[in-house]
Design an enzyme around this catalytic site. Structure first.
Site, PDB file in Angstrom:
ATOM      1  N   ASP A   1      -5.852  -2.455  -2.573  1.00 19.80           N
ATOM      2  CA  ASP A   1      -4.965  -1.851  -3.437  1.00 19.80           C
ATOM      3  C   ASP A   1      -4.312  -2.501  -4.660  1.00 19.80           C
ATOM      4  O   ASP A   1      -4.544  -1.684  -5.750  1.00 19.80           O
ATOM      5  CB  ASP A   1      -3.888  -1.299  -2.533  1.00 19.80           C
ATOM      6  CG  ASP A   1      -4.179  -0.766  -1.068  1.00 19.80           C
ATOM      7  OD1 ASP A   1      -5.055  -1.187  -0.519  1.00 19.80           O
ATOM      8  OD2 ASP A   1      -3.844   0.209  -0.822  1.00 19.80           O
TER       9      ASP A   1
ATOM     10  N   GLU B   1      -2.407   9.175  -0.997  1.00 15.70           N
ATOM     11  CA  GLU B   1      -3.357   7.985  -0.522  1.00 15.70           C
ATOM     12  C   GLU B   1      -4.682   8.696  -0.562  1.00 15.70           C
ATOM     13  O   GLU B   1      -5.867   7.878  -0.568  1.00 15.70           O
ATOM     14  CB  GLU B   1      -3.174   7.679   0.838  1.00 15.70           C
ATOM     15  CG  GLU B   1      -3.808   6.632   1.582  1.00 15.70           C
ATOM     16  CD  GLU B   1      -3.516   6.139   3.157  1.00 15.70           C
ATOM     17  OE1 GLU B   1      -2.733   7.091   3.755  1.00 15.70           O
ATOM     18  OE2 GLU B   1      -3.763   5.176   3.605  1.00 15.70           O
TER      19      GLU B   1
ATOM     20  N   TRP C   1     -11.547  -6.324  -1.697  1.00 16.37           N
ATOM     21  CA  TRP C   1     -10.262  -6.789  -1.111  1.00 16.37           C
ATOM     22  C   TRP C   1      -9.662  -8.099  -1.537  1.00 16.37           C
ATOM     23  O   TRP C   1      -9.008  -8.425  -2.455  1.00 16.37           O
ATOM     24  CB  TRP C   1     -10.141  -6.300   0.435  1.00 16.37           C
ATOM     25  CG  TRP C   1      -9.364  -4.953   0.568  1.00 16.37           C
ATOM     26  CD1 TRP C   1      -8.215  -4.533   1.085  1.00 16.37           C
ATOM     27  CD2 TRP C   1     -10.053  -3.587   0.240  1.00 16.37           C
ATOM     28  NE1 TRP C   1      -8.237  -3.264   1.021  1.00 16.37           N
ATOM     29  CE2 TRP C   1      -9.151  -2.754   0.513  1.00 16.37           C
ATOM     30  CE3 TRP C   1     -11.346  -3.151  -0.106  1.00 16.37           C
ATOM     31  CZ2 TRP C   1      -9.480  -1.192   0.740  1.00 16.37           C
ATOM     32  CZ3 TRP C   1     -11.525  -1.813  -0.202  1.00 16.37           C
ATOM     33  CH2 TRP C   1     -10.697  -1.074  -0.143  1.00 16.37           C
TER      34      TRP C   1
ATOM     35  N   ASP D   1       0.905  -1.341   0.039  1.00 23.50           N
ATOM     36  CA  ASP D   1       0.143  -0.101   0.026  1.00 23.50           C
ATOM     37  C   ASP D   1       0.919   1.313  -0.193  1.00 23.50           C
ATOM     38  O   ASP D   1       0.460   2.342  -0.562  1.00 23.50           O
ATOM     39  CB  ASP D   1      -0.843  -0.094   1.074  1.00 23.50           C
ATOM     40  CG  ASP D   1      -0.176  -0.249   2.537  1.00 23.50           C
ATOM     41  OD1 ASP D   1       1.005  -0.717   2.589  1.00 23.50           O
ATOM     42  OD2 ASP D   1      -0.673   0.414   3.391  1.00 23.50           O
TER      43      ASP D   1
ATOM     44  N   HIS E   1       0.893   6.224  -2.313  1.00 25.23           N
ATOM     45  CA  HIS E   1      -0.167   5.158  -2.355  1.00 25.23           C
ATOM     46  C   HIS E   1      -0.696   5.025  -3.612  1.00 25.23           C
ATOM     47  O   HIS E   1      -1.194   6.024  -4.247  1.00 25.23           O
ATOM     48  CB  HIS E   1      -1.314   5.652  -1.483  1.00 25.23           C
ATOM     49  CG  HIS E   1      -1.541   4.575  -0.283  1.00 25.23           C
ATOM     50  ND1 HIS E   1      -0.536   4.539   0.819  1.00 25.23           N
ATOM     51  CD2 HIS E   1      -2.471   3.659   0.130  1.00 25.23           C
ATOM     52  CE1 HIS E   1      -1.109   3.821   1.743  1.00 25.23           C
ATOM     53  NE2 HIS E   1      -2.399   3.176   1.315  1.00 25.23           N
TER      54      HIS E   1
ATOM     55  N   ASP F   1       4.360   2.490   9.414  1.00 24.30           N
ATOM     56  CA  ASP F   1       4.717   1.291   9.869  1.00 24.30           C
ATOM     57  C   ASP F   1       3.355   0.392   9.183  1.00 24.30           C
ATOM     58  O   ASP F   1       2.373  -0.057  10.008  1.00 24.30           O
ATOM     59  CB  ASP F   1       4.392   1.233  11.376  1.00 24.30           C
ATOM     60  CG  ASP F   1       3.191   2.039  11.817  1.00 24.30           C
ATOM     61  OD1 ASP F   1       2.414   2.690  10.955  1.00 24.30           O
ATOM     62  OD2 ASP F   1       3.060   2.069  12.964  1.00 24.30           O
ATOM     63  N   GLU F   2       3.296   0.084   7.861  1.00 21.78           N
ATOM     64  CA  GLU F   2       2.221  -0.643   7.371  1.00 21.78           C
ATOM     65  C   GLU F   2       2.898  -1.539   6.185  1.00 21.78           C
ATOM     66  O   GLU F   2       3.120  -2.642   6.381  1.00 21.78           O
ATOM     67  CB  GLU F   2       1.245   0.420   6.580  1.00 21.78           C
ATOM     68  CG  GLU F   2      -0.087  -0.521   6.391  1.00 21.78           C
ATOM     69  CD  GLU F   2      -1.378   0.213   6.808  1.00 21.78           C
ATOM     70  OE1 GLU F   2      -1.306   1.366   7.437  1.00 21.78           O
ATOM     71  OE2 GLU F   2      -2.389  -0.247   6.356  1.00 21.78           O
TER      72      GLU F   2
HETATM   73  C1  BGC Z   1      -3.909   0.855   4.045  1.00 17.04           C
HETATM   74  C2  BGC Z   1      -4.667   0.712   2.637  1.00 17.04           C
HETATM   75  C3  BGC Z   1      -5.612  -0.418   2.605  1.00 17.04           C
HETATM   76  C4  BGC Z   1      -6.685  -0.122   3.892  1.00 17.04           C
HETATM   77  C5  BGC Z   1      -7.664  -1.026   4.290  1.00 17.04           C
HETATM   78  C6  BGC Z   1      -4.845   1.166   5.050  1.00 17.04           C
HETATM   79  O1  BGC Z   1      -4.302   1.140   6.252  1.00 17.04           O
HETATM   80  O2  BGC Z   1      -3.022   1.889   3.816  1.00 17.04           O
HETATM   81  O3  BGC Z   1      -4.301   1.209   1.417  1.00 17.04           O
HETATM   82  O4  BGC Z   1      -6.229  -1.029   1.846  1.00 17.04           O
HETATM   83  O5  BGC Z   1      -5.866   0.281   5.074  1.00 17.04           O
HETATM   84  O6  BGC Z   1      -8.904  -0.242   3.964  1.00 17.04           O
END
Ligand code: BGC
Length: 767
Positions: free
Chosen positions: A375, A645, A430, A362, A666, A367-368
């Protein structure tokens, strides 16, 4: 790509260092080494190697390969991939040494909101070197308890937090045979993880580009306590900083990273959340030193270098940006007469570079950095234009199959990390990446095997839905599913995170019908006509349920959002009579908003296609070329170099959005690139794999010329057009063994000739 069988599990033992960190605190990256003798000249040698963690291997003082972050991220609990390198020329008769440094990587370090040690308590290594010699002998070197291990200069490494390197602790020629390993201890043999070790699939991450950094203006201010400099790469990237520095031994440079600056010129880092994204380098002293971290990456355009001590402790200091991503050939180019759209295309491409790092992520900064399925499906069509993503996605789809739950659920992120307390099922749009991604790959590359490989995964997911999420034909029926998915994530009409907006069961059911349609088509392609018929029948049932619940007989929808209308129209869920009303309502909403977009991750990829299919390309261009908020060009006008994003990541009125969720890299909204290519320039597959190409330019808005080229599986195809006083001049290039069809824009004389391989030029007059 290496496709060899991997003999690792049978013959080598997993080894580790006695050093171990804790849930929050890391430990130094272990170095491992083994010296050995080869009695006669090596004629062929292959190193099979992998790790839990990320490794760099060395033989006789030289690095093996140029890969970054090997062995990449897979569903480690099921599969770890190994690398096989031909290392014949690195070995010699007599004394040799093999070694590796293993950083924490995804297996041991922090991932997203998780503590360390998600998959393994410490880095582990598995290696086997097989050497055939001139005298007919075979020498085998395998990891086991006879290897030695020690800490070295990599004091800490973590994908999110950063890396610390103390050059004073560099052990010297540690991977050379004569090295005296004083203080090194035997490695621990450990139990093999319960996972399949399989050969590498998909491209490796490599250093792709080096960008020069300039000193950002007005910095080095007196009010700052320690000497400090802020640099600008001019481009938001994923990668890291390479330093050249000289100075006093023991001085530590601190390097912080950020995507944007505060108004006062300092780094804006609140949006990184708990990712420290900070590297440290301690100087050895005594001359020019060069350093780049090995086992971390950051998402950044700006970086700040500071040090405790006196200004004079550092002499020369320069830095550059190293761009990292999975190695994929560039296949597509786009340009047109509107420079803002060219910058948008540039930003989309850089969103792809920044987020195709072993898995489709993403974002690369906070921290992801997870393989969010929603996405990926939103962006994949655009991605397939810009780069050759076939093997990259084949690897990720294999990981998806590995991540699929025993009940058939497809998780929100692949690999499945269970982050943020999310459910096992990713929900509408998703989890449905399981359908859309293989189908897009098939459409683009024409490879039926992709569908064969993924068919069962799709079927199992449909069964999961039927058993757990569907009531009366409605997916995410509130009576059956209290969560319902992420909605139209980050839409500006109250969808997604905020209640209201496009109902989740509407989105769920629309995608359920779409999945059934894809499955039917896929079943047809792979020679299962009866399956195809039953998926079609299921789709009819879902469509009927959708209309019953969400659409009036006339065509008004239960939710008036752009996304509701877009999904119903794009997925063909309405009857003839309903379509006209629905389309008119969609146009009304767009007009009411002064030609501004309100869709989130779910509706955005399709909205311009829907407008075009309904004959309102003019409205599509108004949205595409809209410069005021919210729009694709608003970030461009505000200096973006990647895709934000959120539509409102920054606005003059509000400043930065909630730092809890505000990435500037993003790719999801970059999904518009697909329409720019297929309609503004006008190139798309008319048959899977571009066996037939459709050239379909639709001039509109301010655009007076556009061009695109694409390396298809059959070779390069291209189109360029320009419009001058009512005449459309077109030139196209058709690769060998294909045919193309040219579809003239509505106001021009029809021209639907088949075009054979070669270059063609023609002019069309407006009528
Ligand atoms: C992410 C997204 C992801 C979403 C889920 C976010 O925190 O960065 O891009 O699809 O969470 O809805």
């Amino acid at each position: 790509m290496h496709r060899t069988t991997c003999p690792l599990p049978d013959t080598a033992r997993w080894i580790a260092s006695p050093m171990v960190g804790a849930a929050a605190a890391g430990s130094p990256a272990p170095y491992f080494r083994k010296a050995f003798v080869i009695a006669s000249r090596p004629t062929r040698a292959v190193l099979h190697i992998t790790a839990l963690g990320v490794f760099e291997a060395e033989i006789n003082g030289a690095r093996v390969g140029d890969e970054v972050f090997a062995p990449g991220w897979t569903e480690y609990r099921k599969r770890i991939t190994c690398r096989s390198y031909d290392v014949t020329t690195m070995l010699r008769e007599g004394e040799n040494a093999l070694g590796a440094i293993v950083g924490d990587g995804w297996a041991v370090g922090h991932i997203a909101d998780k503590n360390r040690q998600h998959y393994s308590d410490r880095p582990k290594l598995l290696a086997l070197l097989e050497i055939a010699c001139a005298d007919g002998d075979t020498v085998t070197v395998r990891t086991d308890g006879t290897w030695l291990t020690a800490a070295g200069a990599v004091v800490a490494s973590d994908m999110l937090q950063g890396e610390s390197h103390d050059a004073r602790l560099d052990p010297g020629p540690w991977s050379e045979p004569g090295f005296s390993a004083d203080g090194w201890v035997p490695a621990l043999e450990c139990e093999a993880p319960d996972a399949e070790i399989s050969p590498q699939i998909g491209p490796s991450v490599r250093r792709q580009e080096i960008l020069a950094a300039t000193l950002a203006s007005g910095l080095e201010r007196p009010e700052w306590q320690s000497p400090l400099r802020v640099f600008d790469l001019g481009q938001n990237i994923t990668g890291r900083v390479r330093l050249r520095v000289s100075g006093r031994r023991g001085t530590t440079l601190k390097i912080r990273h950020a995507e944007v600056l505060n108004a006062n010129g300092t780094l804006y880092t609140s949006n990184l959340r708990t990712a420290r994204a900070t590297d440290y380098y301690t100087l050895r002293g005594g001359g020019l030193e060069e350093w780049e971290p090995r086992f971390t990456f950051h998402g950044f355009r700006y970086f700040e270098i500071s040090w405790q001590g006196r200004r004079e402790d550092i002499g020369e200091l320069s830095a550059e940006g190293v761009v990292l991503h999975s190695h994929m050939a560039r296949t597509g180019e786009f340009s047109c007469s509107n420079p803002l759209l060219n910058q948008l295309a540039h930003n989309i491409l850089w969103g792809q570079k920044g987020n195709f790092l072993d898995i489709p992520t993403d974002c690369p900064q906070r921290d992801e950095r997870l393989g969010w399925t929603g996405d990926a499906q939103a962006f994949i069509r655009t991605a397939a234009f810009f780069m050759d993503i076939r093997e990259f996605f084949q690897k990720w789809l294999l990981t998806m199959r590995d991540s699929q739950g025993p009940d058939g659920a497809i998780p929100p992120t692949v690999p499945h990390t269970g982050s943020f307390g999310l459910p096992q099922d990713g929900g509408p749009a998703w989890a449905d990446a399981a359908f859309i991604c293989p189908w897009v790959l098939y459409r683009h590359y024409g490879d039926e095997q992709i569908l064969r490989d993924h068919y069962e995964c799709m079927v199992r997911y449909m069964e999961y839905l039927k058993a757990n999420k569907v009531q009366d034909g409605i997916r995410c029926h509130p009576a059956k599913d209290g969560w319902g998915g992420f909605g139209d994530w980050l839409a500006l009409d109250g969808s997604g995170r905020i209640e209201g907006g496009t109902p989740k069961d509407l989105i769920g059911t629309a995608f359920y019908a779409h999945n059934a349609a894809i499955l039917a088509d896929a079943a047809e392609v792979i020679g299962r006509p009866e399956d195809a018929a039953s998926w079609r029948a299921l789709r009819d049932v879902i469509v009927a349920a959708f209309r019953r619940r969400f659409v009036t007989p006339e065509g008004l929808m239960a939710s008036g959002t752009q996304t509701a209308y877009v999904l119903a129209l794009h997925f063909g869920l309405l009857d003839e009579a309903q379509r006209a009303t629905a389309f008119a309502e969609l146009i009304r909403d767009i007009e009411r908003r002064g030609y501004h977009i309100a869709t989130g991750f779910v509706g955005t990829p399709y909205i311009l296609h829907v407008l075009e299919a309904g004959g309102r390309t003019d409205v599509a261009y108004k949205l595409l070329e809209q410069e005021t908020f919210p729009s694709w060009l608003f970030p461009v006008k505000n200096g973006a170099t990647t895709i934000w994003e959120r539509w409102d990541g920054w606005t003059p009125e509000m400043g930065f959005q909630d730092p809890g969720m505000n990435s500037f890299n993003h790719y999801a909204y970059g999904a518009v690139g697909d329409w720019m290519v297929s309609t503004v320039a006008g190139i798309e597959p008319a048959e899977p794999g571009f066996r037939r190409i459709l050239f379909k330019p639709r001039p509109g808005g301010s655009i007076t010329s556009a061009s695109a080229s694409l390396v298809t599986p059959h070779g390069k195809s291209a189109i360029a057009w320009s419009l001058d006083r009512g005449t459309l001049s077109v030139s196209v290039e058709v690769p060998a063994n294909t045919v193309a069809v040219f579809s003239a824009p509505p106001r021009f004389a029809p021209h639907r000739d088949q075009l054979g391989p070669g270059r063609h030029r023609f002019e069309l007059a407006s009528v």
